[in-house]
Scaffold this motif. Structure first.
Motif, PDB file in Angstrom:
ATOM      1  N   ARG A 295      90.272   6.518 -22.056  1.00 44.61           N
ATOM      2  CA  ARG A 295      89.909   7.381 -22.701  1.00 44.61           C
ATOM      3  C   ARG A 295      89.613   6.475 -24.830  1.00 44.61           C
ATOM      4  O   ARG A 295      88.672   6.345 -24.663  1.00 44.61           O
ATOM      5  CB  ARG A 295      90.073   9.093 -22.710  1.00 44.61           C
ATOM      6  CG  ARG A 295      89.040   9.573 -23.520  1.00 44.61           C
ATOM      7  CD  ARG A 295      87.560  10.209 -23.665  1.00 44.61           C
ATOM      8  NE  ARG A 295      87.319  10.077 -24.720  1.00 44.61           N
ATOM      9  CZ  ARG A 295      86.991  10.327 -25.797  1.00 44.61           C
ATOM     10  NH1 ARG A 295      87.610   9.257 -26.294  1.00 44.61           N
ATOM     11  NH2 ARG A 295      85.863  11.218 -26.660  1.00 44.61           N
ATOM     12  N   ARG A 298      88.401   2.933 -24.697  1.00 42.18           N
ATOM     13  CA  ARG A 298      87.289   2.480 -23.382  1.00 42.18           C
ATOM     14  C   ARG A 298      86.231   1.626 -24.649  1.00 42.18           C
ATOM     15  O   ARG A 298      85.790   1.266 -24.461  1.00 42.18           O
ATOM     16  CB  ARG A 298      86.374   4.319 -23.618  1.00 42.18           C
ATOM     17  CG  ARG A 298      85.173   3.841 -22.875  1.00 42.18           C
ATOM     18  CD  ARG A 298      84.908   4.744 -22.280  1.00 42.18           C
ATOM     19  NE  ARG A 298      85.928   6.061 -20.949  1.00 42.18           N
ATOM     20  CZ  ARG A 298      85.807   7.352 -21.533  1.00 42.18           C
ATOM     21  NH1 ARG A 298      85.235   8.413 -21.579  1.00 42.18           N
ATOM     22  NH2 ARG A 298      87.123   7.122 -19.931  1.00 42.18           N
ATOM     23  N   GLN A 387      87.726   1.961 -13.364  1.00 43.72           N
ATOM     24  CA  GLN A 387      87.201   3.213 -14.258  1.00 43.72           C
ATOM     25  C   GLN A 387      86.559   1.982 -15.360  1.00 43.72           C
ATOM     26  O   GLN A 387      85.406   2.258 -15.881  1.00 43.72           O
ATOM     27  CB  GLN A 387      87.229   4.825 -13.999  1.00 43.72           C
ATOM     28  CG  GLN A 387      87.321   5.288 -13.379  1.00 43.72           C
ATOM     29  CD  GLN A 387      88.264   6.489 -13.771  1.00 43.72           C
ATOM     30  OE1 GLN A 387      89.090   6.291 -14.505  1.00 43.72           O
ATOM     31  NE2 GLN A 387      86.955   8.438 -13.895  1.00 43.72           N
ATOM     32  N   ALA A 388      87.587   1.550 -15.565  1.00 40.57           N
ATOM     33  CA  ALA A 388      87.322   0.543 -16.643  1.00 40.57           C
ATOM     34  C   ALA A 388      86.259  -0.198 -16.384  1.00 40.57           C
ATOM     35  O   ALA A 388      85.342  -0.601 -17.402  1.00 40.57           O
ATOM     36  CB  ALA A 388      88.434   0.282 -16.877  1.00 40.57           C
ATOM     37  N   GLN A 391      82.646   1.062 -16.831  1.00 41.77           N
ATOM     38  CA  GLN A 391      82.538   1.758 -17.254  1.00 41.77           C
ATOM     39  C   GLN A 391      80.624   0.770 -18.190  1.00 41.77           C
ATOM     40  O   GLN A 391      80.873  -0.405 -17.794  1.00 41.77           O
ATOM     41  CB  GLN A 391      82.841   1.250 -18.257  1.00 41.77           C
ATOM     42  CG  GLN A 391      83.620   0.412 -19.059  1.00 41.77           C
ATOM     43  CD  GLN A 391      84.547   0.956 -19.973  1.00 41.77           C
ATOM     44  OE1 GLN A 391      85.344   2.371 -20.649  1.00 41.77           O
ATOM     45  NE2 GLN A 391      84.689   0.592 -21.553  1.00 41.77           N
ATOM     46  N   ARG A 392      79.980   1.305 -18.068  1.00 47.18           N
ATOM     47  CA  ARG A 392      78.541   0.333 -19.028  1.00 47.18           C
ATOM     48  C   ARG A 392      79.146   1.311 -20.533  1.00 47.18           C
ATOM     49  O   ARG A 392      79.063   1.734 -21.650  1.00 47.18           O
ATOM     50  CB  ARG A 392      77.536   1.502 -19.230  1.00 47.18           C
ATOM     51  CG  ARG A 392      77.455   2.081 -17.559  1.00 47.18           C
ATOM     52  CD  ARG A 392      76.129   3.395 -17.137  1.00 47.18           C
ATOM     53  NE  ARG A 392      75.655   3.502 -15.609  1.00 47.18           N
ATOM     54  CZ  ARG A 392      75.160   4.015 -15.430  1.00 47.18           C
ATOM     55  NH1 ARG A 392      74.317   4.891 -16.423  1.00 47.18           N
ATOM     56  NH2 ARG A 392      74.919   4.045 -13.623  1.00 47.18           N
ATOM     57  N   VAL A 396      79.120   3.155 -23.864  1.00 47.82           N
ATOM     58  CA  VAL A 396      80.414   3.959 -24.072  1.00 47.82           C
ATOM     59  C   VAL A 396      80.093   3.487 -25.955  1.00 47.82           C
ATOM     60  O   VAL A 396      80.930   4.651 -27.078  1.00 47.82           O
ATOM     61  CB  VAL A 396      81.568   3.051 -24.067  1.00 47.82           C
ATOM     62  CG1 VAL A 396      83.030   2.772 -24.796  1.00 47.82           C
ATOM     63  CG2 VAL A 396      81.706   3.525 -22.521  1.00 47.82           C
ATOM     64  N   SER A 402      81.997   8.803 -20.450  1.00 43.05           N
ATOM     65  CA  SER A 402      81.069   8.384 -18.601  1.00 43.05           C
ATOM     66  C   SER A 402      81.853   9.795 -17.936  1.00 43.05           C
ATOM     67  O   SER A 402      82.393  10.267 -17.708  1.00 43.05           O
ATOM     68  CB  SER A 402      81.617   7.096 -18.477  1.00 43.05           C
ATOM     69  OG  SER A 402      82.876   7.753 -18.574  1.00 43.05           O
ATOM     70  N   HIS A 480      83.991  14.811 -13.985  1.00 43.25           N
ATOM     71  CA  HIS A 480      84.912  13.755 -13.576  1.00 43.25           C
ATOM     72  C   HIS A 480      86.402  14.055 -12.601  1.00 43.25           C
ATOM     73  O   HIS A 480      87.034  14.385 -13.156  1.00 43.25           O
ATOM     74  CB  HIS A 480      85.526  14.124 -15.211  1.00 43.25           C
ATOM     75  CG  HIS A 480      84.864  13.228 -16.267  1.00 43.25           C
ATOM     76  ND1 HIS A 480      84.155  15.475 -16.861  1.00 43.25           N
ATOM     77  CD2 HIS A 480      84.463  12.428 -16.991  1.00 43.25           C
ATOM     78  CE1 HIS A 480      82.748  14.927 -17.936  1.00 43.25           C
ATOM     79  NE2 HIS A 480      83.446  12.999 -18.175  1.00 43.25           N
ATOM     80  N   ASP A 754      87.008  14.563 -23.794  1.00 52.53           N
ATOM     81  CA  ASP A 754      85.720  14.027 -23.689  1.00 52.53           C
ATOM     82  C   ASP A 754      84.692  15.596 -23.001  1.00 52.53           C
ATOM     83  O   ASP A 754      83.367  14.677 -23.726  1.00 52.53           O
ATOM     84  CB  ASP A 754      85.975  14.139 -21.996  1.00 52.53           C
ATOM     85  CG  ASP A 754      86.430  12.436 -21.041  1.00 52.53           C
ATOM     86  OD1 ASP A 754      86.334  11.777 -21.958  1.00 52.53           O
ATOM     87  OD2 ASP A 754      87.071  12.437 -20.285  1.00 52.53           O
TER      88      ASP A 754
END
Length: 863
Positions: A295, A298, A387-388, A391-392, A396, A402, A480, A754
């Motif tokens: 997080r 990110r 997840q990494a 990710q978009r 981010v 996300s 999440h 988050d």
């Protein structure tokens, strides 16, 4: 490889920047490695093999001869440290040096050892005695000198450090044996393999008389040539066991294989289950910590992606975090574990009188544990790495959090399959023992872990009926799922273990309490001198009165045969008359008391006129009806010796049934007149009192003092329920508290980060600060409660299954014929379960709410 090296450098620099998070991950991974490594190192150091025992047994001698009172042939292992006589007769003549010289060439040095009563202050203690001339070069290394000197005359002795703790001092005098023979302390020695052993060393026959009994006497031998296997066999045939330095140091593989105790499959299975659970718990707890790191990184990863880094490369960077932190934690944990194990074993070996050898590190298991630590770090980083990679970058960089794809909810099919398999295995394991139950519980845990994402998503359907703060928390947790499921699964596993062990321990404790068989009520101290003559009993009785001056002593009697030998009176039992219960209860193995109305009043804690009249009329008073048949008790009188198999006499006594002071009292009180009527004699050989010393040390001291007056004094206490169950449950609750709070706070911290924008928006539109606090508290409570409820369901199944092997009895005849299984005791610790399932989630929610920041931080929003 260049990309991988770059990922390692990035991970190392990030770990150094985020010291707090890195330390948390390393503690989560390194603590199990440290604990297991310390246990392995301590156990290996404590386990002393024959080669490591050579200095304390042989000194610098070439061989050690062990004599026996009979010269029958002996059989021994290769080291001579385990042996026994072969069937056959032999003479009882004592060996002489001249006779031994015809069998083996060399120089001989006499040794012997035994245990005696030693009084340092005003207390007698049982102490080991080694008698050998430690000044002789042949004994070098047997007992290294710490201070002073070795004994040089019969009235002198060197003592171990444990004797110093009891009050012995160089230059002082200690008294040995019941005759209080004075012995001058001239030095301090140390046993290389038993540093905590109370021991004194003197010259042969300086304290002990000459003995020729088994493995307690013999000769050290210095020979011109090594003593080989052929010579050992030759000496075995004439009745001598031999420890040869040459043979022990050059043992063959087959000899070592026969000497080594084979690994217990049950122990290996149990160890494997604990390792799997430890690794799984570590992964589940460290997972949210890696997610927190993701997080915070990110935006950095999104910048790398915007510059051309692929999703696979981004995942490699996160996996490198797991490798760097897991590797560092494993290495540090292993190193600290080796040091802690060696240091702890050295300290405990002296204080607890453990066996002790050179520091030994079992490298294959230790390296395996370190590898498991690295694997734990990599496994915990897998989900954040995925997840990494997914990710978009635009989302981010725009500052939007996300979420997990709604359609992905774990592997419910796999989870359901593992749960069903675990339930089936649990049913099969009911009749196979504790290890089988634990193995089936492991399948159940894995199935519930796989089901957790699906359960998180399913719980979202309840959110619409909940208050606003809880609704926001549940829906955010569902968005999440990976983060939430990992923390909830960690809570679930800890709760399931605590519930399983709690139910099993509670059931076992309840079974033990239900089986407490005692003739006397709780708080009774019975002191007896079985087999003593009148003079011996008079001395013991006087010592009891001196040691317990304020106690009211009630006399009891003992049955005796014509030769004055003490006989135990037990209810006669015939297995052929049983139908279902074919093993006699515990009270059938105890010796029933013999006494008059005074003892009856003591046992009942009241005056019962009817029972007293029946006792005076020659009738037994039974405290439970099971021992009475057709108004009679059939008694079996046999020698007090445990090896006596045939009763000296069997007779019947008329009986009445009354009640004792407590419902748990069993057995009966037998009148002396009924024993005399059967042709046996009686004499006072016991006293009963309620004056049990308050602490165990005082009771142990009383027993040592009485046995110093009479070596056959016995102390029996009837104790009430102990606090073992409460202590065990408190330890389980504490362990569960650590895991529940750790996993919950890790996930809640990530959730609060988050949800920060949503919470700031809530504050901006007029939401009070307590709503922000309630949202975070609800997030923590939801995670902890979900994991606790699922853990309760799984733990209840496993706990009930564990109660079967812990409390079920298989009844059989005295000949060993196994019958049908007996009843199972199940006890549910409701208060403990409420504390684990409800109390811990509530505590987690309260703490999370208290530490939550309520001040909003406004940020620019990008649509």
């Amino acid at each position: 490889m260049s990309a991988f090296r770059a990922a390692l450098r990035i991970s190392r620099r990030d770990a150094w920047r985020s010291k707090g998070r890195s330390a948390l991950v390393m503690v989560l991974i390194g603590l199990p490695v440290l604990a297991i490594t310390a246990l392995l190192t301590g156990a290996a150091t404590t386990s002393v093999n024959p080669q490591e025992k050579l200095p304390s047994l042989l000194g610098s001698a070439d061989a050690r001869l062990i004599t026996a009172p009979s010269r029958a042939p002996v059989e021994q292992d290769y080291s001579g440290q385990s042996f026994g006589p072969s069937p056959g007769d032999g003479t009882g003549r004592q060996w002489t040096v001249a006779e031994l010289g015809t069998l083996i060439k060399g120089r001989f040095l006499r040794w012997q050892n035994n245990a005696v009563e030693v009084r340092v202050t005003d207390v007698y203690d049982r102490t080991e005695v080694l008698e050998v001339d430690l000044r002789d070069p042949m004994t070098r290394g047997m007992r290294p000198l710490v201070a002073g000197r070795y004994a040089a005359a019969p009235g002198e002795a060197a003592v171990s450090r444990a004797m110093l703790d009891r009050g012995a001092r160089i230059g002082g005098t200690i008294k040995v044996t019941r005759r209080d023979r004075p012995v001058l302390v001239v030095g301090v020695i140390e046993n290389p393999n038993r540093p905590g052993l109370p021991e004194l060393a003197g010259l042969p026959e300086g304290v002990l008389s000459h003995q020729n009994d088994g493995d307690s006497s013999g000769w050290l031998v210095q020979t011109p040539d090594p003593v080989d296997r052929a010579e050992i066999r030759r000496l075995n045939r004439v009745g001598l066991a031999v420890s040869s330095r040459h043979v022990t140091e050059n043992a063959t593989r087959s000899e070592l294989a026969r000497a080594d105790t084979p690994s217990n499959l049950r122990e290996l299975t149990s160890l494997g289950i604990m390792v799997v659970l430890a690794v799984m718990e570590t992964v589940l707890l460290a997972g949210p910590a890696f997610a927190v790191g993701l997080r915070r990184r990110r935006r950095e990863l999104a910048v790398l992606a915007a510059q051309g880094a692929s999703g696979r490369q981004l995942g490699t960077i996160v996996l490198a975090d797991g490798l760097v932190l897991g590797g560092a934690a494993a290495l540090l944990g292993a190193a600290l574990g080796i040091g802690a194990g060696a240091l702890g074993e050295a300290l405990l070996a002296r204080s607890l009188d453990w066996t002790h050898g050179p520091v030994e590190v079992p490298w294959p298991p230790v390296l395996g544990v370190a590898a498991l630590g690295v694997v734990s770090g990599l496994t915990a980083a897998i989900v954040p790495a995925i997840q990494a990679a997914r990710q978009r970058p635009a989302q981010v960089l725009a500052g939007r959090a996300s979420t997990d794809a709604h359609k992905r909810a774990g592997r419910p099919v796999l989870g359901f399959a593992l749960v069903l398999l675990g339930l089936g295995a649990t049913y099969v394991a009911l009749r196979r023992g504790q290890v089988s139950v634990a193995s089936s519980a492991l399948l159940l845990v894995l199935g519930l872990v796989a089901l957790m994402p699906w359960l998180v998503q399913a719980s979202e359907r309840l959110a619409g009926r909940l208050p606003l703060p809880v609704r926001l928390s549940v829906r955010d947790a569902s968005r999440h799922r990976v983060r939430t499921a990992s923390a909830a699964a960690a809570v679930m596993a800890a709760t399931m273990v605590a519930v399983t062990v709690g139910i099993g321990v509670s059931s076992s404790y309840a079974k033990r309490e239900a089986k407490r068989d005692a003739v006397a009520p709780t708080g009774t101290l019975a002191i007896s001198g079985r087999g003593l003559d009148d003079q011996g009993w008079a001395r013991l009785r006087a010592e009891v009165g001196r040691r317990l001056p304020a106690a009211a002593l009630t006399p009891g009697q003992e049955a005796m045969d014509a030769r004055g030998r003490g006989l135990a009176l037990r209810p006669a039992w015939d297995h052929r008359s049983c139908r279902e219960r074919c093993v006699p209860p515990g009270y059938l193995f105890m010796s029933l008391p013999i006494g008059d109305e005074r003892l009856l009043t003591f046992l009942q804690r009241r005056h019962d006129p009817q029972a007293a009249a029946a006792l005076a009329a020659g009738k037994a008073v039974a405290f439970n009806p099971e021992v009475v048949r057709d108004g009679m008790i059939e008694l079996d009188a046999r020698d007090q010796d445990a090896g006596a198999t045939k009763p000296a006499k069997v007779f019947k006594v008329p009986a009445v049934v009354s009640s004792g002071a407590e419902p748990t009292q069993t057995g009966a009180l037998i009148p002396a007149s009924a024993v005399r009527a059967a042709g046996l004699d009686v004499a006072e050989r016991a006293v009963y009192t309620t004056g049990i010393p308050a602490d165990l040390d005082s009771l142990d001291r009383l027993g040592r003092d009485l046995r110093a007056v009479s070596g056959i004094a016995f102390l029996d206490t009837v104790e009430g329920p102990d606090d073992g169950l409460l202590n065990t449950l408190l330890v389980l609750l504490g362990a569960a508290l650590v895991v529940v709070l750790g996993g919950t706070f890790a996930a809640t911290g990530l959730a609060a980060a988050d949800m920060r924008q949503d919470l700031d928006t809530l504050s901006a539109v007029g939401g009070p600060s307590r709503t922000r606090r309630l949202v975070v508290a609800a997030q923590a409570g939801y995670i902890a409660l979900l994991g606790a409820l699922v853990g309760l369901a799984g733990g209840a199944v496993s706990g009930l299954a564990l109660s079967y092997p812990l409390t079920r009895e298989f009844y059989g005849t005295l000949e060993g014929i196994v019958g049908a299984p007996g009843p199972v005791t199940i006890s549910i610790p409701w208060l403990f379960l409420a504390g684990v399932v409800l109390g811990l989630p509530l505590l987690a929610a309260l703490l999370a709410g208290l530490v939550t920041r309520t001040r909003p931080v406004l940020a620019r929003r990008v649509a």
